[in-house]
Design a protein around this motif. Structure first.
Motif, PDB file in Angstrom:
ATOM      1  N   PRO A   5      56.227   2.722 -52.008  1.00 31.43           N
ATOM      2  CA  PRO A   5      56.367   1.276 -52.230  1.00 31.43           C
ATOM      3  C   PRO A   5      56.458   0.468 -50.943  1.00 31.43           C
ATOM      4  O   PRO A   5      56.335  -0.759 -50.985  1.00 31.43           O
ATOM      5  CB  PRO A   5      57.656   1.177 -53.058  1.00 31.43           C
ATOM      6  CG  PRO A   5      58.414   2.418 -52.755  1.00 31.43           C
ATOM      7  CD  PRO A   5      57.383   3.473 -52.497  1.00 31.43           C
ATOM      8  N   ASP A   6      56.672   1.137 -49.811  1.00 37.78           N
ATOM      9  CA  ASP A   6      56.644   0.430 -48.536  1.00 37.78           C
ATOM     10  C   ASP A   6      55.210   0.166 -48.078  1.00 37.78           C
ATOM     11  O   ASP A   6      54.978  -0.644 -47.172  1.00 37.78           O
ATOM     12  CB  ASP A   6      57.363   1.239 -47.452  1.00 37.78           C
ATOM     13  CG  ASP A   6      58.875   1.263 -47.647  1.00 37.78           C
ATOM     14  OD1 ASP A   6      59.385   0.426 -48.428  1.00 37.78           O
ATOM     15  OD2 ASP A   6      59.537   2.121 -47.022  1.00 37.78           O
ATOM     16  N   LEU A   7      54.253   0.874 -48.699  1.00 35.10           N
ATOM     17  CA  LEU A   7      52.857   0.750 -48.293  1.00 35.10           C
ATOM     18  C   LEU A   7      51.999   0.032 -49.314  1.00 35.10           C
ATOM     19  O   LEU A   7      51.058  -0.688 -48.953  1.00 35.10           O
ATOM     20  CB  LEU A   7      52.270   2.147 -48.020  1.00 35.10           C
ATOM     21  CG  LEU A   7      52.984   2.992 -46.962  1.00 35.10           C
ATOM     22  CD1 LEU A   7      52.343   4.371 -46.861  1.00 35.10           C
ATOM     23  CD2 LEU A   7      52.958   2.294 -45.606  1.00 35.10           C
ATOM     24  N   VAL A  47      59.561   7.510 -49.940  1.00 38.40           N
ATOM     25  CA  VAL A  47      60.817   6.816 -49.652  1.00 38.40           C
ATOM     26  C   VAL A  47      61.943   7.518 -50.403  1.00 38.40           C
ATOM     27  O   VAL A  47      61.711   8.215 -51.399  1.00 38.40           O
ATOM     28  CB  VAL A  47      60.773   5.329 -50.058  1.00 38.40           C
ATOM     29  CG1 VAL A  47      59.750   4.569 -49.232  1.00 38.40           C
ATOM     30  CG2 VAL A  47      60.482   5.173 -51.548  1.00 38.40           C
ATOM     31  N   SER A  48      63.160   7.309 -49.946  1.00 43.43           N
ATOM     32  CA  SER A  48      64.316   7.926 -50.604  1.00 43.43           C
ATOM     33  C   SER A  48      65.027   6.971 -51.551  1.00 43.43           C
ATOM     34  O   SER A  48      65.796   7.394 -52.402  1.00 43.43           O
ATOM     35  CB  SER A  48      65.309   8.440 -49.551  1.00 43.43           C
ATOM     36  OG  SER A  48      65.646   7.414 -48.638  1.00 43.43           O
ATOM     37  N   THR A  49      64.781   5.670 -51.392  1.00 42.54           N
ATOM     38  CA  THR A  49      65.401   4.678 -52.273  1.00 42.54           C
ATOM     39  C   THR A  49      64.369   3.645 -52.709  1.00 42.54           C
ATOM     40  O   THR A  49      63.435   3.329 -51.969  1.00 42.54           O
ATOM     41  CB  THR A  49      66.557   3.943 -51.555  1.00 42.54           C
ATOM     42  OG1 THR A  49      66.042   3.296 -50.379  1.00 42.54           O
ATOM     43  CG2 THR A  49      67.668   4.918 -51.167  1.00 42.54           C
ATOM     44  N   GLU A 103      56.465  16.119 -52.999  1.00 43.68           N
ATOM     45  CA  GLU A 103      57.722  16.617 -52.466  1.00 43.68           C
ATOM     46  C   GLU A 103      58.755  16.778 -53.573  1.00 43.68           C
ATOM     47  O   GLU A 103      58.803  15.967 -54.505  1.00 43.68           O
ATOM     48  CB  GLU A 103      58.278  15.667 -51.395  1.00 43.68           C
ATOM     49  CG  GLU A 103      57.432  15.603 -50.139  1.00 43.68           C
ATOM     50  CD  GLU A 103      56.345  14.550 -50.200  1.00 43.68           C
ATOM     51  OE1 GLU A 103      55.360  14.674 -49.446  1.00 43.68           O
ATOM     52  OE2 GLU A 103      56.459  13.612 -51.012  1.00 43.68           O
ATOM     53  N   SER A 104      59.578  17.782 -53.451  1.00 45.26           N
ATOM     54  CA  SER A 104      60.621  18.004 -54.443  1.00 45.26           C
ATOM     55  C   SER A 104      61.610  16.843 -54.469  1.00 45.26           C
ATOM     56  O   SER A 104      62.105  16.463 -55.539  1.00 45.26           O
ATOM     57  CB  SER A 104      61.356  19.323 -54.163  1.00 45.26           C
ATOM     58  OG  SER A 104      61.928  19.323 -52.873  1.00 45.26           O
ATOM     59  N   SER A 105      61.893  16.259 -53.311  1.00 45.19           N
ATOM     60  CA  SER A 105      62.803  15.114 -53.275  1.00 45.19           C
ATOM     61  C   SER A 105      62.218  13.932 -54.028  1.00 45.19           C
ATOM     62  O   SER A 105      62.941  13.196 -54.722  1.00 45.19           O
ATOM     63  CB  SER A 105      63.097  14.710 -51.818  1.00 45.19           C
ATOM     64  OG  SER A 105      61.896  14.422 -51.120  1.00 45.19           O
ATOM     65  N   SER A 125      62.371  13.612 -44.678  1.00 44.89           N
ATOM     66  CA  SER A 125      62.538  14.371 -45.920  1.00 44.89           C
ATOM     67  C   SER A 125      61.225  15.013 -46.351  1.00 44.89           C
ATOM     68  O   SER A 125      61.223  16.117 -46.915  1.00 44.89           O
ATOM     69  CB  SER A 125      63.078  13.463 -47.037  1.00 44.89           C
ATOM     70  OG  SER A 125      62.138  12.463 -47.385  1.00 44.89           O
ATOM     71  N   ARG A 126      60.093  14.363 -46.075  1.00 45.11           N
ATOM     72  CA  ARG A 126      58.791  14.966 -46.388  1.00 45.11           C
ATOM     73  C   ARG A 126      58.613  16.258 -45.610  1.00 45.11           C
ATOM     74  O   ARG A 126      58.136  17.261 -46.145  1.00 45.11           O
ATOM     75  CB  ARG A 126      57.650  14.014 -46.033  1.00 45.11           C
ATOM     76  CG  ARG A 126      57.586  12.747 -46.862  1.00 45.11           C
ATOM     77  CD  ARG A 126      56.276  12.027 -46.656  1.00 45.11           C
ATOM     78  NE  ARG A 126      56.009  11.740 -45.271  1.00 45.11           N
ATOM     79  CZ  ARG A 126      54.829  11.891 -44.683  1.00 45.11           C
ATOM     80  NH1 ARG A 126      53.817  12.394 -45.357  1.00 45.11           N
ATOM     81  NH2 ARG A 126      54.649  11.582 -43.415  1.00 45.11           N
ATOM     82  N   MET A 127      58.961  16.215 -44.332  1.00 42.97           N
ATOM     83  CA  MET A 127      58.830  17.405 -43.486  1.00 42.97           C
ATOM     84  C   MET A 127      59.802  18.498 -43.934  1.00 42.97           C
ATOM     85  O   MET A 127      59.435  19.674 -44.026  1.00 42.97           O
ATOM     86  CB  MET A 127      59.113  17.038 -42.025  1.00 42.97           C
ATOM     87  CG  MET A 127      58.415  15.796 -41.502  1.00 42.97           C
ATOM     88  SD  MET A 127      56.616  15.888 -41.584  1.00 42.97           S
ATOM     89  CE  MET A 127      56.184  14.395 -40.673  1.00 42.97           C
TER      90      MET A 127
END
Length: 378
Positions: A122-124, A151-153, A176-178, A324-326
């Protein structure tokens, strides 16, 4: 079955290669016709794309990016060679669409796939963009294959939009799992699965066929810095001197944040690399240093000792969501202690259990193939 995929597929090595990888995977299925939906001009330097960029990032930023694309002969050659690679290898639709008319594509496709890459960040891009498939007619299959949330949030408004978007999907996944955890929390059910990036979905032997040419005969460190800092580059230079290695770099990779130290960094500057040469540079390196997700992927696939700098934003600050992606990728492959934060020294002799990494990738590949086949055919 006629399948249309919407993703990012040009200008960036990772974007092009993930699009090629998913195309290669879909080509293995009989009775399936597939093409990438052209959601912007086929030529990166087209007038349409110039005005699209003005709308999305403004006139000043667009002019800056255009300048860096043409400022050096090497950059012009790079853009030309990347375009040639896309034209030769990717099957892209003849009709060209935008947010206003992409619904017209419904007359061509039975099934839509969105992904991979950071098309859901959503930042992009907005959460009501075409990349969430809101234009697809009712009754047609909507599948997400490995888009990255990035993103995380997210805001409450974005959560509402995402939940609405995904309510009509047949199958939902995230790279990603996150990201999968975040999406499942948003939609209130365990519907989203974590699957492999397309570049890891196909066997390495495919990448062998397009990256067999060795560019340099000398032993070298490959430095692939999308952004990074002069301090990080100087650290790589120090290690190269200690190991008596050359440095191969690809300068000026991110037009949003140009580090002028790139002009002096590297013994060999691979200005005009196409995606195949990008893979080759990784494949034959003694060590790899990068801040790129897909550079890590190919380092792992080719068992190259690699180290990762946390990616910084345009403001020069570390982006936690990018870390977090890495981390998710390294955790997936069972590889630890490769991220270099401030004051952490790279242990060039630290071993990586590549056999274990290969096993974990093969297991995840099997699960990802099963997800894709069930989404397409069941």
């Amino acid at each position: 079955m006629k399948v249309g995929i919407i993703t990012w597929w040009r200008n960036n090595y990772g974007s092009i290669l993930q699009a090629l990888a998913l195309q290669q995977k879909l080509n293995q299925y009989n009775d399936l016709q597939y093409e990438i939906i052209c959601q912007f001009g086929k030529k990166a330097t087209s007038v349409d794309n110039f005005f699209d960029k003005i709308k999305s990032v403004g006139l000043a930023e667009t002019c800056k990016r255009v300048f860096w694309k043409v400022a050096f002969k090497g950059l012009r050659l790079r853009n030309k060679k990347m375009q040639q690679f896309v034209d030769k290898n990717l099957k892209v639709s003849n009709p060209q669409y935008n947010e206003h008319d992409i619904a017209d594509s419904n007359k061509y496709y039975d099934t839509y796939i969105c992904g991979s890459d950071q098309i859901w960040n959503p930042d992009l891009v907005p959460t009501d963009s075409m990349y969430w498939l809101p234009f697809v007619e009712k009754g047609k299959n909507k599948i997400a294959y490995a888009p990255s949330l990035g993103v995380s949030t997210v805001t409450e408004k974005q959560k509402e939009q995402i939940k609405t978007n995904l309510s009509s999907f047949k199958a939902v996944s995230c790279r990603e799992s996150s990201g999968a955890i975040t999406i499942n929390q948003i939609i209130g059910e365990k519907k989203c699965e974590a699957v492999l990036d397309p570049t890891m979905l196909i066997e390495r032997k495919f990448w062998d066929t397009i990256s067999e040419n060795k560019i340099y005969n000398e032993k070298y460190i490959f430095a692939y810095m999308l952004r990074g800092t002069a301090k990080q580059r100087k650290y790589i230079e120090k290690l190269a001197r200690e190991k008596n290695l050359k440095i191969v770099s690809i300068p000026f990779l991110d037009y949003e944040k140009i580090d002028l130290y790139d002009l002096k960094f590297g013994d060999y500057k691979l200005w005009d690399a196409d995606p195949a040469e990008f893979i080759s540079a990784i494949r034959h390196a003694e060590y790899v240093f990068c801040d790129s997700f897909h550079c890590i992927v190919f380092s792992i696939l080719y068992h190259r000792p690699f180290f990762v700098f946390p990616k910084v934003g345009a403001d020069g600050k570390i982006k936690e969501s990018q870390i977090s992606r890495m981390k998710d990728l390294l955790e997936l492959t069972g590889i630890k202690n490769r991220i270099l934060f401030e004051n952490i020294v790279a242990d060039l002799d630290a071993e990586i259990n590549w056999d274990n990494s290969d096993r974990e990738i093969q297991k995840a590949r099997s699960d990802s193939e099963q997800y894709l086949e069930q989404a397409l055919f069941m």
